[in-house]
Enzyme design. Structure first.
Site, short mmCIF file in Angstrom:
data_model
loop_
_atom_site.label_atom_id
_atom_site.label_comp_id
_atom_site.label_asym_id
_atom_site.label_seq_id
_atom_site.Cartn_x
_atom_site.Cartn_y
_atom_site.Cartn_z
N SER E 95 0.79 -1.23 0.00
CA SER E 95 0.00 0.00 0.00
C SER E 95 0.82 1.28 0.00
O SER E 95 0.28 2.37 -0.17
CB SER E 95 -0.98 0.00 1.18
OG SER E 95 -0.34 0.34 2.37
N LYS E 138 -5.80 4.21 9.01
CA LYS E 138 -4.89 5.10 8.27
C LYS E 138 -5.41 6.53 8.29
O LYS E 138 -4.63 7.49 8.46
CB LYS E 138 -4.74 4.60 6.84
CG LYS E 138 -3.91 3.33 6.70
CD LYS E 138 -3.90 2.82 5.26
CE LYS E 138 -2.97 1.63 5.10
NZ LYS E 138 -3.06 1.06 3.74
#
Ligand SMILES: [Ca+2]
Ligand SMILES: [Ca+2]
Ligand SMILES: [Ca+2]
Ligand SMILES: [Ca+2]
Ligand SMILES: [Ca+2]
Ligand SMILES: [Ca+2]
Ligand SMILES: [Ca+2]
Ligand SMILES: [Ca+2]
Ligand SMILES: [Ca+2]
Ligand SMILES: [Ca+2]
Ligand SMILES: [Ca+2]
Ligand SMILES: [Ca+2]
Lengths: 188, 188, 188, 188, 188, 188
Positions: E95, E138
């Site tokens: 990611s 996140k």
């Protein structure tokens, strides 16, 4: 299967002292220099610490090469092989550092190492000699192999002073702080 | 599946002796030299100690190359392949050292090795021959393979002297201290 | 998922015989030669012994390259890829040695290998053919794949002689001692 | 997280089919060609068998490069990067072989691959297409991703013939024996 | 030990978002470009998937180098070092792909990256942005670090739409499909 | 076996602080620069994180080489050896980062490092100094070794402020944010 002191001084051979689980032993470190590409070959079942010790020895020599009138490109145009018999016995630890460096320099400048002398000590990049362990067993092995003089790190002086007189009797023990002193004693 | 002595002397082939858990065996070490870049290829499931032994053999040969009139750049311009059949059987230990060095030199100088001779011994960088183990089984294997002469390290002499006469009967045993003696006997 | 004999002879393809835990099988070894830098690429999940076997095959070919009029620099200017389908099946052992060497030489000199022939045998650097195991299962696999002729190591002759007649019936079995005999039979 | 068929044909992208423990999936294989030194970079957590499959694909392409008017030095002067998203999912097996080879050739000759087509099959050095497993799950995944045509190895024809009609309904299935047929169908 | 948004935009530094077992975190990816030989050095205890992600990023940049007026030989004549502090914390996963590619391009074309922006997303060779996990943690980490704008893969839009309003309040979230959109937003 | 502060400032030697399971210790980092090919040799049983730390240090130095008037090709034409005695003691972690970078720069520009100063801190590619752990034990070790001044990361200021006065008494503690500050203090 014990190795006696050699009869004559030889180029590229220096005597180290090892500690093993069954007592001390002597190690005969052999160095060959051959035309090549600057590669370093280490054989004799050397462990990681011992291999790094050999690399520290080479870097030390490279850093003082002008003092010994070594052509700056010499090591880049030659391969160096360091072998320590017996080939099947695993060996490790930093205490052969000054012995390997001595055998290497002897092979490079083609000056023999004294056959009646053994040594033990860790080497640093700057040529300092650091203390080591297993000194009692190592000295007994040196005596048994009929070695006359042993180089011992200055920082191990207290260990020697506390030792039974009998152990060191008959051995000429010299304390060394740095490689310059080592080479002054060891090169014939 | 036993290997008899070859009928004729060949270049690049030397006979070693191995100790295994089911008795001794003979090893036929094959060396090919080919135009190349100085690479050493070792096949036949050789263990780390045996590989280092081969490297010690090459360094020894490089250090005496002028005595055998080998062009100093020969080894850098050729590849060397050392193979030991049977390819599926793992092999290790330092005792094939002098045999590998003999087969290598034979291949380089194109001089055959005696087919009726086998040998066993550790090699050092200086060409000294160090003692080995499993001698009794190795000698029986040599006899069985109809080998006539066996080279044995000088330092194994006491082992031979203590052995039953029957074992060594029919074998011509020669004690060797260094590679010079080995090559003097083995090269045809 | 069984592989029948090919219909026509092809360059760079040779048929080997494998022993597996569920019986024999045939292996079609494929070799491609490409302009390159002398690299050897081995794919098809080959184990270490099989990879060393391929290297022995190449060294043998290099040692006899003048007999087959191969330009001495040919192998240094080309890459060689040896692949053995099926790609997911692990393969090992020395018994494909002579088959790999045959497929390699076929690819180098651009001469086809007979499609109706299979072979099994260990190769040495000198091109000797050493005996192998699992012969019964291998021969059954060859028959099933409609192979006509099988090359078998001379040293496996006793195994064949002790075998049931039914197994080898319909197969033309030739015993081989060395690669010269192998190539004489296999190259179309 | 499912990947639909692309809307337009693209250069260097081909669609494969994968079998996983939770059913079939489609894989979008991406290939980039860049000026370089002939290196092959494989990313996307590919296992050993899949990496060897990619190498077989490249060797096949090199062996037929003149049929596609590829400059013989092209691959030695370029690097090739094969990536298969999703980057964290481990992938293995030989069945993406023909898909990787197709994406590679597409990137080299800059001809797009049909976006409505997927394929599965092992590749060999000679470009033969070998049978694969998990066909039912792969075909269901292809349908779900709105693929129209699927290339299947000729040797999997029996698997298709035994399958429920419903599974393959709506899919145009073509059987392929070799890479030539694959490329004839897949390149737009 | 939390890392706040930088005060000013910098060349070769981009902010990523990580998911850890104790919540989200931000990662400051640093890239240095130095004269060299095209080598890529990756430090900061990056796992295999993350390293492959960095390689995909470089290949993407090489494939679009003419759009950013990068000299085609630039990357072959420079080394690139990607480092992600904190150096002792293992990091992995795909990611950070778009963040690494952004920091790399910024370092190559010497254009700063916005300091108030963070991003998360897998990259493919073609510059597509693939969805990622751990989005909630996140985003909380981004807010805590006083980031203003976050780039999120288009394919994660449903995750955002299902999220509590409070989480994303105060963050400007932009959905991205490909690297072109990423770079349009991120380069200052 | 404790190491006291050196008596004089030396080129290529810097003092770090280590945390061990039996308390703090000081590390004397030695750097040798030799004509070579840009290789970095790291010895002294350094773990992966510490090796990456050394690489970050070199990249930082390369990125600021013009500020220190280092010839841009200097590092590509020299080898650098970083050794940390004692050679048998495994060492790891990022906290020697700024010390290694200081010793490296000292060796490159041949300016000595102050012998009465020690330091601890992680380095990043941009020369930021990140906080570290084990500060209390490290400061005690510094005092014991008769160090006068210690460089501590700015982000560890709260740890110092919470510490017993006795611990830091006699030590001149300076907080550093970046390598520029470190070098300003440490280079003699
Ligand atoms: Ca001994
Ligand atoms: Ca002294
Ligand atoms: Ca045998
Ligand atoms: Ca004698
Ligand atoms: Ca099969
Ligand atoms: Ca015959
Ligand atoms: Ca998927
Ligand atoms: Ca067909
Ligand atoms: Ca953190
Ligand atoms: Ca969008
Ligand atoms: Ca200490
Ligand atoms: Ca400050």
């Amino acid at each position: 299967n014990y190795l006696m002191a050699n009869e004559k001084d030889e180029i590229g051979i220096a005597r180290g002292l090892a500690w093993t689980q069954v007592g001390g032993d002597t190690l005969q470190i052999e160095v060959n220099i051959m035309p090549g590409k600057g590669e370093l070959l280490l054989t004799g079942q050397l462990g990681d610490v011992m291999k790094e010790s050999a690399q520290a020895g080479i870097s030390y020599i490279r850093s003082v090469s002008d003092q010994y009138e070594i052509d700056p490109e010499f090591l880049q145009k030659h391969d160096m092989h360091v072998h320590i018999p017996e080939g099947a016995v695993p060996k490790d630890g930093p205490s052969a550092g000054i012995t390997m460096a001595t055998a290497m320099l002897s092979a490079i400048i083609e000056k023999p190492v004294r056959a009646d002398l053994a040594m033990t000590g860790e080497i640093t990049l700057r040529g300092r000699v650091l203390p080591i362990g297993g000194l009692k067993e190592k000295l007994l092995a040196a005596k048994y192999a009929r070695i006359k003089e042993v180089l011992v790190p200055e920082k191990n002086r207290p260990d020697i002073e506390e030792m039974d007189r009998e152990i060191i009797q008959g051995l000429d023990i010299r304390f060394v702080d740095n490689m310059k002193e080592v080479l002054g004693e060891a090169l014939a």
